[in-house]
Design a protein around this motif. Structure first.
Motif, short mmCIF file in Angstrom:
data_model
loop_
_atom_site.label_atom_id
_atom_site.label_comp_id
_atom_site.label_asym_id
_atom_site.label_seq_id
_atom_site.Cartn_x
_atom_site.Cartn_y
_atom_site.Cartn_z
N GLN A 1 58.87 13.12 60.15
CA GLN A 1 60.09 12.79 60.88
C GLN A 1 60.91 11.86 59.97
OE1 GLN A 1 60.86 13.69 64.11
NE2 GLN A 1 62.75 12.50 64.19
N PRO A 2 62.17 12.20 59.69
CA PRO A 2 62.97 11.28 58.87
C PRO A 2 63.24 9.97 59.61
CG PRO A 2 64.28 13.15 59.61
CD PRO A 2 62.88 13.41 60.04
N ARG A 3 63.11 8.87 58.87
CA ARG A 3 63.34 7.54 59.45
C ARG A 3 64.36 6.78 58.59
NH1 ARG A 3 59.75 6.66 63.88
NH2 ARG A 3 61.04 4.81 64.17
N ALA A 4 64.55 5.55 58.91
CA ALA A 4 65.57 4.73 58.25
C ALA A 4 65.25 4.53 56.77
CB ALA A 4 65.70 3.38 58.94
N GLN A 5 66.29 4.39 55.98
CA GLN A 5 66.23 4.07 54.55
C GLN A 5 65.45 5.13 53.76
OE1 GLN A 5 64.87 0.04 54.17
NE2 GLN A 5 66.61 -0.79 55.32
N GLY A 6 65.56 6.38 54.16
CA GLY A 6 64.97 7.47 53.40
C GLY A 6 63.47 7.63 53.53
N ARG A 7 62.89 6.95 54.46
CA ARG A 7 61.45 7.04 54.63
C ARG A 7 61.08 8.26 55.47
NH1 ARG A 7 62.32 1.44 54.71
NH2 ARG A 7 60.93 0.28 53.33
N GLY A 8 59.85 8.71 55.29
CA GLY A 8 59.32 9.79 56.12
C GLY A 8 58.20 9.25 56.99
N TYR A 9 58.21 9.59 58.25
CA TYR A 9 57.22 9.10 59.20
C TYR A 9 56.33 10.27 59.60
CZ TYR A 9 55.37 6.60 63.24
OH TYR A 9 54.54 6.00 64.15
N PRO A 10 55.01 10.17 59.39
CA PRO A 10 54.13 11.32 59.69
C PRO A 10 53.99 11.57 61.20
CG PRO A 10 52.83 9.45 58.97
CD PRO A 10 54.26 9.05 58.82
N ILE A 11 54.07 12.82 61.58
CA ILE A 11 53.87 13.26 62.96
C ILE A 11 52.67 14.20 62.95
CG2 ILE A 11 54.85 14.57 64.90
CD1 ILE A 11 56.44 12.10 64.46
N HIS A 12 51.70 13.95 63.83
CA HIS A 12 50.51 14.81 63.93
C HIS A 12 50.61 15.60 65.23
CE1 HIS A 12 48.62 12.91 60.52
NE2 HIS A 12 48.92 11.73 61.04
N LYS A 13 50.61 16.93 65.11
CA LYS A 13 50.68 17.80 66.28
C LYS A 13 49.32 18.45 66.46
CE LYS A 13 55.58 18.69 65.94
NZ LYS A 13 56.62 19.71 66.14
N PRO A 14 48.53 17.98 67.41
CA PRO A 14 47.16 18.49 67.56
C PRO A 14 47.11 19.86 68.21
CG PRO A 14 47.61 16.85 69.22
CD PRO A 14 48.83 16.89 68.34
N THR A 15 46.08 20.62 67.90
CA THR A 15 45.80 21.88 68.57
C THR A 15 44.37 21.81 69.11
OG1 THR A 15 44.97 22.99 66.60
CG2 THR A 15 47.32 23.17 67.03
N CYS A 16 44.02 22.75 69.98
CA CYS A 16 42.67 22.74 70.55
C CYS A 16 42.18 24.17 70.74
CB CYS A 16 42.62 21.97 71.86
SG CYS A 16 43.61 22.65 73.18
N HIS A 17 40.87 24.29 70.81
CA HIS A 17 40.20 25.56 71.10
C HIS A 17 39.53 25.40 72.46
CE1 HIS A 17 41.00 26.30 66.96
NE2 HIS A 17 39.96 25.65 66.49
N ILE A 18 39.82 26.30 73.39
CA ILE A 18 39.26 26.22 74.74
C ILE A 18 38.31 27.39 74.94
CG2 ILE A 18 39.80 26.09 77.20
CD1 ILE A 18 42.65 25.27 76.38
#
Length: 119
Positions: free
Chosen positions: A93-110
């Protein structure tokens, strides 16, 4: 072909469902050990997003038992229901001053396993 219907089981598995395993477990814990009809009613009225894929999976497991093993859906119970972690989608995710912020999108097996009721 004759089967011993006392220990037959049918399973259904859904992989890479895009939701947190923790949130899916909250729903699965409510239906474990219940009858097929009772589980459908519980899932129908619970307000969580995880209910819909789990409802589809229970219907699939029951259809597998009906078609492959000739077991009536009325005689089924959910003997095993588990949610395992899947791969985590990693995004930035783009953040202030050109930084990148990691986003973790989990998945699951049912996994849902249905068996016949012990009379």
């Amino acid at each position: 072909m004759k089967y011993d219907k006392s220990n037959l089981e049918a399973r259904a598995l859904a992989k890479h469902i895009r939701m947190s395993p923790h949130k899916a477990r909250r729903v699965v814990n409510q239906i474990r050990g219940r009858s097929y009809e009772q589980a459908l009613m519980i899932l129908e009225f619970m307000p969580y997003r995880a209910c819909y894929p789990i409802l589809q999976l229970i219907s699939s497991a029951a259809a597998n038992a009906n078609n492959n093993l000739n077991i009536s859906k009325a005689n089924l119970i959910i003997s095993e229901a588990k949610v395992d972690e899947g791969a985590v989608l990693k995004r930035f995710q783009p953040r202030a001053q050109g930084r990148g912020y990691p986003i973790h999108k989990p998945t699951c097996h049912i996994t849902i396993i249905v068996k016949t009721k012990n009379q």
